[in-house]
Write a protein that holds these residues in place. Structure first.
Motif, PDB file in Angstrom:
ATOM      1  N   VAL A  52      -8.187  15.520  40.594  1.00  0.00           N
ATOM      2  CA  VAL A  52      -8.850  16.398  41.562  1.00  0.00           C
ATOM      3  C   VAL A  52      -8.838  15.763  42.949  1.00  0.00           C
ATOM      4  O   VAL A  52      -8.550  16.435  43.955  1.00  0.00           O
ATOM      5  CB  VAL A  52     -10.290  16.722  41.116  1.00  0.00           C
ATOM      6  CG1 VAL A  52     -11.007  17.550  42.184  1.00  0.00           C
ATOM      7  CG2 VAL A  52     -10.285  17.465  39.781  1.00  0.00           C
ATOM      8  N   ALA A  55      -5.364  16.066  44.476  1.00  0.00           N
ATOM      9  CA  ALA A  55      -5.073  17.427  44.933  1.00  0.00           C
ATOM     10  C   ALA A  55      -5.809  17.746  46.225  1.00  0.00           C
ATOM     11  O   ALA A  55      -5.319  18.510  47.062  1.00  0.00           O
ATOM     12  CB  ALA A  55      -5.460  18.431  43.846  1.00  0.00           C
ATOM     13  N   GLY A 177      -6.411  23.760  47.795  1.00  0.00           N
ATOM     14  CA  GLY A 177      -5.051  23.947  47.331  1.00  0.00           C
ATOM     15  C   GLY A 177      -4.335  25.151  47.902  1.00  0.00           C
ATOM     16  O   GLY A 177      -3.169  25.404  47.574  1.00  0.00           O
ATOM     17  N   ALA A 193     -13.827  24.358  39.915  1.00  0.00           N
ATOM     18  CA  ALA A 193     -12.668  24.499  39.030  1.00  0.00           C
ATOM     19  C   ALA A 193     -12.266  25.950  38.821  1.00  0.00           C
ATOM     20  O   ALA A 193     -11.072  26.275  38.825  1.00  0.00           O
ATOM     21  CB  ALA A 193     -12.974  23.849  37.680  1.00  0.00           C
ATOM     22  N   ALA A 243      -6.003  21.285  38.862  1.00  0.00           N
ATOM     23  CA  ALA A 243      -5.803  20.752  40.209  1.00  0.00           C
ATOM     24  C   ALA A 243      -4.368  20.278  40.417  1.00  0.00           C
ATOM     25  O   ALA A 243      -3.804  20.439  41.502  1.00  0.00           O
ATOM     26  CB  ALA A 243      -6.782  19.614  40.482  1.00  0.00           C
TER      27      ALA A 243
END
Length: 364
Positions: A52, A55, A177, A193, A243
């Protein structure tokens, strides 16, 4: 059912599901236990933590797992104000922020400055310049708005906060992202998430070294002594794998879908809410004059779309985000949000939007 509500939640990636299964079915140890199985569970959590953080593009600091972005935002704001104390009594945020930010700020015994936005949904820069000063404890701003998709100038706001000696908190839930985030301009960043094809029930707060908020959950101090509660290896593993899958391919897919959506729900009948340029194209928020959205959703019951934030659905109130743009009550209530992403097929999108368009025009 055609699913077009990606801002409320995204489908679970098959890869994330596969990563979770062993921890749900076979490997049930507590990751905070000292025995071998506990250490195996902890190792899985730490792998996910690294995934995570990578990312996110964070090279330093610490990433703490939480129950979700709501907890992360509450912790960031409340914990920072508790750490700073009365020396800096002011919280500065934006009128279009998520309720978990606005309500947390208002619950504090603090001076709360809510910055206005223009019709494009972007923060009023003059107001921000006037508000962020040496009395400010924390500046809280969302990267990508969950209702209208507008991208706020996080780098600029972070510079203002740093110059004033304040903490910069970014709710990056919808932008994680998807759009570039100036991590260097932030001190605290919340992610979730289930907005990035991972499981519900887990999020994270990234914390720059030296900016750790005071604990608001007390107990075992499992997360670095600052956040208490037993972590779920399954949820963490699912988040970590989800991720790693965030990529430029998702952005290219969304750009294609955006072009299609804008052709079907087009001007002048459909009016775009918020900036046409500074926005994430996976979120299309549009309105049609006089549209009865409740009737529209009833007539299009095989399509999952939204009239606003899932967190405030059923409240009976029109969107505070749309009202902040200067829309009237009638205009706010005639708006719909269409969300799409990785698993949306072009043909199903066209068919769904044509159905929505026909039903909306049929009301006239």
């Amino acid at each position: 059912m055609t699913y077009l509500d990606y801002q409320a939640t995204t489908p679970l990636a098959p890869e994330a599901f596969a990563a979770m299964v062993p921890w749900l079915r076979d490997q049930h140890a507590n990751p905070h236990s000292p025995h071998r199985e506990g250490r195996r569970a902890k190792a899985a959590v730490e792998v996910a933590r690294g995934q995570v953080a990578a990312a996110l593009g964070a090279t330093g600091g610490r990433l703490f797992f939480t129950s979700g972005a709501t907890e992360a935002a509450n912790w960031a704001i409340t914990g920072t104000c508790a750490r700073v104390g009365g020396k800096r009594p002011k919280v500065v945020t934006i009128a279009t922020e998520h309720a978990c930010v606005l309500d947390t700020a208002r619950a504090l015994a603090a001076e709360v400055v809510v910055l206005p936005v223009g019709p494009d949904g972007l923060v009023d820069r003059d107001a921000a310049l006037a508000a962020i000063d040496d009395r400010t404890a924390i500046v809280a701003a969302m990267l990508v708005n969950n209702e209208i998709g507008v991208v706020q100038p996080i780098a600029w706001l972070g510079e203002l906060a740093r110059a004033a000696g304040a903490v910069m908190f970014c709710d990056a839930v919808q932008g994680f992202g998807r759009v570039d985030l100036a991590v260097d301009a932030c001190d605290l960043i919340a992610v979730s998430a289930h907005k990035v094809y991972g499981p519900k029930g887990v999020g994270a707060l990234w914390v720059r070294d030296g900016m750790e908020p005071a604990a608001i959950l007390h107990g075992g101090g499992q997360e670095g002594g600052l956040r208490s509660g037993t972590l779920s290896p399954a949820l963490c593993a699912g988040f970590g794998v989800a991720a790693t899958l965030l990529s430029v391919e998702d952005r290219a897919q969304v750009e294609r879908l955006w072009g299609i959506a804008r052709m079907v729900l087009s001007a002048p009948d459909w009016v775009l809410n918020g900036s046409a340029e500074q926005r994430w194209h996976g979120n299309l928020n549009v309105r049609m004059d006089g549209l009865d959205v409740a009737r529209l959703m009833s007539e299009c019951r095989t399509i999952a779309f939204s009239a606003g934030s899932a967190c405030s659905s059923g409240s009976g109130r029109s969107s505070h985000v749309l009202r902040a743009l200067g829309l009237s009550e009638r205009e706010a209530r005639s708006s719909v949000r269409i969300g799409f992403g990785r698993y949306t097929q072009e043909e199903e999108l066209v068919q769904a939007l044509q159905t929505i368009d026909r039903a909306a025009r049929g009301q006239r």
